[in-house]
Enzyme design. Structure first.
Site, short mmCIF file in Angstrom:
data_model
loop_
_atom_site.label_atom_id
_atom_site.label_comp_id
_atom_site.label_asym_id
_atom_site.label_seq_id
_atom_site.Cartn_x
_atom_site.Cartn_y
_atom_site.Cartn_z
N HIS A 180 -6.28 2.93 -5.45
CA HIS A 180 -7.18 3.83 -4.81
C HIS A 180 -6.83 4.38 -3.33
CE1 HIS A 180 -8.03 -0.24 -3.11
NE2 HIS A 180 -8.98 0.53 -2.37
N CYS A 181 -5.71 3.78 -2.80
CA CYS A 181 -5.51 4.26 -1.37
C CYS A 181 -3.95 4.83 -1.23
CB CYS A 181 -5.30 2.91 -0.59
SG CYS A 181 -6.86 2.17 -0.25
N ILE A 182 -3.03 4.27 -1.43
CA ILE A 182 -1.65 4.85 -1.13
C ILE A 182 -1.46 6.22 -1.81
CG2 ILE A 182 0.79 4.51 -1.02
CD1 ILE A 182 0.30 1.50 -0.80
N ILE A 184 -3.43 8.53 -2.34
CA ILE A 184 -4.57 9.44 -2.02
C ILE A 184 -4.84 9.51 -0.39
CG2 ILE A 184 -7.03 10.00 -2.48
CD1 ILE A 184 -6.59 8.64 -5.15
N ASP A 185 -4.99 8.50 0.21
CA ASP A 185 -5.32 8.42 1.68
C ASP A 185 -4.54 9.35 2.59
OD1 ASP A 185 -7.30 6.75 0.38
OD2 ASP A 185 -6.88 5.01 1.49
#
Length: 417
Positions: A258-260, A262-263
């Site tokens: 959910h992070c790398i 996208i963020d």
């Protein structure tokens, strides 16, 4: 009356609920999903990091879940933990954040602390959340303490959880900053005060951009080291012996979670739209990391060619389809793209994952529970995720051909990425 209402009861919100309950706070959870609300109130967990027994302990401590936003009317603090995926233009999709604000805004009373934890671009708290909440609540800036605290949840991490991971907190006025600091000090061991909301928002983006870029570096290097006939995993091992100036990153079939994936794009999008130029490191890292599933398929094709077999009609077994080991979370997993590409080439794609009973990829077949038997049948086995349940040495001995994308094999029989 609740000490805390947590909006969004997923991988970020639920661990916060659990720690707040352990700290003795009276907590209410707010979620738009009836399935989530009903499951939690019945004592069922839907995230990897919390067991049913832990949810039962939360309920025993007074926790309740609801879809009724009026629950915030009596709350001391409200923390928003809703998803922020990418929109069609590559920027952050703030629909869930805006929806949460519209839900809670009319029920906020003077002095209720509101904290946004959802990952987003710098400026969201001040430019999007505050105007919306002030409009809907009728409260002025002095009546609505607002802060930002980036989530640092690492699903499946046995060492660092919410409580012992330092919590960054930023607000744009001293009173709100102290309210937010004092609130989190009840729940976590260490609170780190940021200069303001924009700095706190940016800290999370820097953390994940750092990982994204360094993973892209080794993903690009592993390709040409393979062509140079140099064992890149051995290179990493050797470089890691240096006690200063080096941190090891390892290649893989892509990036997930959910992070790398996208963020970093939030920051790239913000720079391009506000400043008019690109964030080239992020854009290049995204290009490299998103190309890794295709590279894995090209390696599978080459291994089949060495056996004088075509991809079409061959059985390719994918081991581990989650984005990280020992959890069931499949968000943004590169295994999805690997499977789709193999299917397009006509392969018979089987998968095995001890944490995933059903994988929603049309055309794939779930392998038998006996993973070694499935490995023995496959023309090529691809280790995409190294779960603890996998005996890598046994896999290597059983497989006709094994491609290890995680660098876990040590024998001569396997082919490493």
């Amino acid at each position: 009356m609740s000490d805390l209402v947590v909006v969004g009861l997923g991988y970020v919100g639920l661990p916060l609920v659990a720690e707040a309950c352990r700290a003795g706070l009276q907590v209410t959870g707010l979620d738009v999903s009836p399935r989530v609300v009903e499951g939690l109130n019945a004592g069922r967990s839907h995230v990897d990091d919390l067991s049913d027994e832990q949810v039962g302990a939360m309920l025993a401590a007074g926790f309740t879940a609801t879809s009724d936003a009026s629950c915030v009317a009596e709350a001391d603090a409200v923390v928003i933990c809703v998803p922020t995926p990418l929109s069609a233009d590559g920027g952050p999709d703030l629909a869930a954040v805006e929806s949460a604000c519209r839900g809670i805004g009319p029920h906020l009373g003077p002095g209720t602390l509101v904290v946004l934890e959802s990952t987003t671009y710098p400026g969201t708290t001040a430019e999007v959340v505050r105007p919306l909440l002030e409009e809907l609540s009728g409260l002025g800036p002095d009546e609505l303490p607002l802060a930002y605290s980036p989530e640092r949840i690492d699903p499946g991490n046995p060492t660092y959880g919410l409580k012992n991971t330092p919590k960054v907190v930023g607000a744009d006025d001293p009173a709100a900053q102290e309210r937010a600091r004092a609130f989190y000090a009840q729940v976590v061991d260490t609170v780190v005060v940021a200069r303001g909301t924009r700095e706190a928002e940016s800290a999370k983006l820097l953390e994940n951009t750092y990982r994204h870029v360094n993973i892209a570096l080794v993903n690009e290097m592993v390709r040409f080291f393979h062509e140079l006939d140099i064992d890149f995993w051995e290179v990493i091992r050797l470089a890691s012996t240096k006690p200063f100036g080096f941190q090891a990153f390892t290649p893989g079939p892509g990036v997930g979670g959910h992070c790398i994936p996208i963020d970093p794009n939030y920051l790239s999008h913000r720079v391009r739209t506000q400043l008019g130029y690109g964030f080239r490191f992020v854009e290049l890292a995204q290009e490299i990391n998103s190309s890794m599933p295709a590279y894995v398929v090209s390696r599978v094709t080459a291994l089949l060619n060495d056996q004088e077999k075509a991809v079409r009609g061959s059985t390719v077994l994918l081991l581990g389809v989650t984005y990280k080991p020992d959890i069931a979370d499949q968000r943004e997993s590169p295994a999805l793209d690997v499977a789709k590409r193999l299917l397009q080439l006509g392969a018979r794609v089987e998968y095995h994952d001890p944490h995933v009973e059903h994988w929603d990829v049309a055309g794939t077949v779930r392998a038998d529970d006996d993973v070694l038997a499935a490995v023995g049948r496959a023309d090529v086995t691809v280790l995409l995720q190294h779960h603890a349940e996998y005996d890598v040495a046994a896999l290597e001995q059983s497989a006709a051909c094994l491609l290890d994308t995680r660098g876990r094999t040590t024998g001569e029989k396997a082919h490493r990425l």
